[in-house]
Design an enzyme around this catalytic site. Structure first.
Site, PDB file in Angstrom:
ATOM      1  N   GLY A  32       0.824  -1.219   0.000  1.00 43.92           N
ATOM      2  CA  GLY A  32       0.000   0.000   0.000  1.00 43.92           C
ATOM      3  C   GLY A  32       0.847   1.253   0.000  1.00 43.92           C
ATOM      4  O   GLY A  32       0.446   2.295   0.531  1.00 43.92           O
ATOM      5  N   GLY A  38      -0.583   4.609  -1.175  1.00 42.69           N
ATOM      6  CA  GLY A  38      -1.718   5.155  -0.429  1.00 42.69           C
ATOM      7  C   GLY A  38      -1.347   6.311   0.490  1.00 42.69           C
ATOM      8  O   GLY A  38      -0.187   6.750   0.521  1.00 42.69           O
ATOM      9  N   GLN A  39      -2.333   6.787   1.227  1.00 48.97           N
ATOM     10  CA  GLN A  39      -2.150   7.992   2.047  1.00 48.97           C
ATOM     11  C   GLN A  39      -1.013   7.818   3.050  1.00 48.97           C
ATOM     12  O   GLN A  39      -0.101   8.635   3.123  1.00 48.97           O
ATOM     13  CB  GLN A  39      -3.448   8.338   2.794  1.00 48.97           C
ATOM     14  CG  GLN A  39      -3.353   9.657   3.549  1.00 48.97           C
ATOM     15  CD  GLN A  39      -4.427   9.841   4.612  1.00 48.97           C
ATOM     16  OE1 GLN A  39      -5.138   8.905   4.968  1.00 48.97           O
ATOM     17  NE2 GLN A  39      -4.545  11.048   5.126  1.00 48.97           N
ATOM     18  N   ARG A  48      -1.544  -1.530  -8.975  1.00 48.38           N
ATOM     19  CA  ARG A  48      -2.075  -0.768 -10.126  1.00 48.38           C
ATOM     20  C   ARG A  48      -1.732   0.718 -10.132  1.00 48.38           C
ATOM     21  O   ARG A  48      -1.180   1.208 -11.097  1.00 48.38           O
ATOM     22  CB  ARG A  48      -3.590  -0.928 -10.257  1.00 48.38           C
ATOM     23  CG  ARG A  48      -3.999  -2.351 -10.570  1.00 48.38           C
ATOM     24  CD  ARG A  48      -5.296  -2.343 -11.386  1.00 48.38           C
ATOM     25  NE  ARG A  48      -5.828  -3.682 -11.505  1.00 48.38           N
ATOM     26  CZ  ARG A  48      -6.992  -4.078 -10.992  1.00 48.38           C
ATOM     27  NH1 ARG A  48      -7.764  -3.221 -10.354  1.00 48.38           N
ATOM     28  NH2 ARG A  48      -7.401  -5.313 -11.130  1.00 48.38           N
ATOM     29  N   TYR A  72     -15.338  -2.913   6.718  1.00 45.03           N
ATOM     30  CA  TYR A  72     -13.970  -2.499   7.067  1.00 45.03           C
ATOM     31  C   TYR A  72     -13.685  -2.832   8.534  1.00 45.03           C
ATOM     32  O   TYR A  72     -12.649  -3.418   8.867  1.00 45.03           O
ATOM     33  CB  TYR A  72     -13.836  -0.996   6.803  1.00 45.03           C
ATOM     34  CG  TYR A  72     -12.512  -0.381   7.174  1.00 45.03           C
ATOM     35  CD1 TYR A  72     -11.343  -0.764   6.546  1.00 45.03           C
ATOM     36  CD2 TYR A  72     -12.444   0.625   8.147  1.00 45.03           C
ATOM     37  CE1 TYR A  72     -10.136  -0.182   6.875  1.00 45.03           C
ATOM     38  CE2 TYR A  72     -11.239   1.222   8.465  1.00 45.03           C
ATOM     39  CZ  TYR A  72     -10.088   0.819   7.834  1.00 45.03           C
ATOM     40  OH  TYR A  72      -8.889   1.404   8.161  1.00 45.03           O
ATOM     41  N   LYS A  84     -11.060  -5.425  10.286  1.00 43.89           N
ATOM     42  CA  LYS A  84     -10.016  -4.934  11.195  1.00 43.89           C
ATOM     43  C   LYS A  84     -10.050  -5.678  12.535  1.00 43.89           C
ATOM     44  O   LYS A  84      -8.999  -5.987  13.100  1.00 43.89           O
ATOM     45  CB  LYS A  84     -10.137  -3.418  11.394  1.00 43.89           C
ATOM     46  CG  LYS A  84      -9.659  -2.607  10.199  1.00 43.89           C
ATOM     47  CD  LYS A  84      -8.151  -2.770   9.986  1.00 43.89           C
ATOM     48  CE  LYS A  84      -7.633  -2.063   8.762  1.00 43.89           C
ATOM     49  NZ  LYS A  84      -6.215  -2.406   8.456  1.00 43.89           N
ATOM     50  N   ILE A 102      -6.535   9.957   9.799  1.00 42.51           N
ATOM     51  CA  ILE A 102      -5.191  10.496   9.565  1.00 42.51           C
ATOM     52  C   ILE A 102      -5.284  11.683   8.605  1.00 42.51           C
ATOM     53  O   ILE A 102      -5.895  11.587   7.542  1.00 42.51           O
ATOM     54  CB  ILE A 102      -4.256   9.413   8.969  1.00 42.51           C
ATOM     55  CG1 ILE A 102      -4.192   8.172   9.885  1.00 42.51           C
ATOM     56  CG2 ILE A 102      -2.859   9.980   8.722  1.00 42.51           C
ATOM     57  CD1 ILE A 102      -3.611   8.402  11.266  1.00 42.51           C
TER      58      ILE A 102
HETATM   59  N1  SER Z   1      -9.705   6.660   8.179  1.00 40.79           N
HETATM   60  C1  SER Z   1     -10.364   5.378   8.143  1.00 40.79           C
HETATM   61  C2  SER Z   1     -11.682   5.480   7.500  1.00 40.79           C
HETATM   62  O1  SER Z   1     -12.283   6.511   7.611  1.00 40.79           O
HETATM   63  C3  SER Z   1     -10.520   4.858   9.539  1.00 40.79           C
HETATM   64  O2  SER Z   1      -9.518   3.949   9.787  1.00 40.79           O
HETATM   65  O3  SER Z   1     -12.156   4.534   6.949  1.00 40.79           O
END
Ligand code: SER
Length: 326
Positions: free
Chosen positions: A12, A15-16, A40, A147, A151, A177
């Site tokens: 990743g 990613g951010q 990708r 999600y 987790k 974040i």
């Molecule tokens: N920043 C993430 C989200 O909003 C939370 O882990 O899905």
């Protein structure tokens, strides 16, 4: 004697978090010792040109093994994941990437006898039954998003690998974040990033959660510090492994807008909640991160005021230079 982290892979990395964490790891451990991987999306030139880069698919084990062998990887920061909002639109993809991806990384770590693995978790592990304020380390984990489900299962799986197979896996529950380099990819906390970009560019923002919605957040330098410090911590001091609460600050969307108005007085924020409001409402207002503080010395540096000053300084400069990429 703890084994050394010599050859690091970041999944990743486009990613951010991954994009900035990879650069920090290259700075700390040497460019050639940090393999950036993605799926990708093309890496920005800075990432691509500062060290090795490969495309993999974490849901396909053979693509992991190939690069692990090629680069002799002994440490993985496993950042690839489908976030909460995209995960609600495509729960099957979220399960595949988040669950199979984490399982494959753990299996690769076990089979190749790796030194250490970092698998971040999230405030998404919590749900409406969880205490909202100063959410404890040990509490009810009944998330309502795919999600969050992945987790929670991921935390349990990581801890299982620690106990059952002696794989050294570590992770923390990140809050939202906030950063200016790479935009987040479809989470519920994305408004807290977008608001800064829109404030600088258009002086107005339509927020997709209500003004009073409060969530725990963290500025990117603290996010990177948490990952690196936890991975550098003495294993014998850790009572927890994959599920540390960590936080930087908590604020409502309205408080965030008011902080930005201190710098940009003409900034206007409107509120039009969408499906992400329910997700935000199911997550805590604030976290108790005392276990992380006690076990590995966690201490964040940025509060809302310091973060906003820094964010707006960088974004305003880019706007003035014509390089604001949004
Ligand atoms: N920043 C993430 C989200 O909003 C939370 O882990 O899905």
């Amino acid at each position: 004697m703890a084994k050394e982290m010599k050859k690091i892979m970041v999944t990743g990395s486009v990613g951010q978090i991954g994009s900035e964490l990879t650069m920090a790891l290259r700075e700390k451990y040497g460019n050639d010792n940090v393999l950036a991987t993605g799926h990708r999306t093309q890496p920005k030139p800075e990432l691509r040109d500062s060290g090795p880069f490969e495309f993999i698919n974490v849901a396909k084990r053979e693509t992991i093994d190939e690069v692990v062998k090629k680069y002799d990887i002994d440490t993985i920061y496993h950042l690839s994941a489908i976030l909460s909002a995209v995960g609600e639109k495509n729960p099957y993809l979220a399960w595949d990437v988040n669950m199979n991806g984490t399982y494959n990384i753990l299996e690769a770590a076990r089979e190749f006898d790796m030194t250490r693995i970092f698998v971040p978790s999230s405030i998404a592990v919590f749900g409406p039954e969880t205490p909202l304020d100063n959410t404890p380390q040990e509490t009810i984990l009944k998330p309502k998003t795919m999600y969050g489900v992945t987790k929670v299962a991921g935390e349990l799986l990581c801890d299982y690998y620690v106990k059952r197979f002696d794989v050294d896996v570590r992770g923390c529950r990140y809050p939202g974040i906030i950063s200016y380099e790479t935009l987040p990819g479809g989470g519920t906390t994305d408004y807290a990033v977008a608001i800064y970009f829109e404030a600088v560019k258009n002086k107005k923002y339509t927020c997709f959660v209500k003004e009073e919605t409060m969530l725990p957040m963290m500025y990117m330098p603290d996010c990177i510090k948490a990952a690196i410090d936890l991975m550098e911590a003495d294993f014998s001091q850790l009572k927890h492994h994959s599920d540390f609460n960590v936080t930087g600050m908590s604020f409502s969307a309205g408080e965030l807008a008011a902080e930005i108005q201190k710098h940009i007085p003409e900034f206007v924020c409107e509120y039009e909640p969408d499906f992400r409001q329910d997700i935000a409402d199911s997550w805590p207002n604030s976290l108790d991160d005392s276990a992380a503080r006690e076990e590995w010395g966690w201490s964040p540096s940025f509060d809302l005021a310091a973060m906003s000053e820094d964010m707006l300084k960088v974004l305003s400069q880019r706007h003035a230079d014509g390089t604001l990429d949004y």
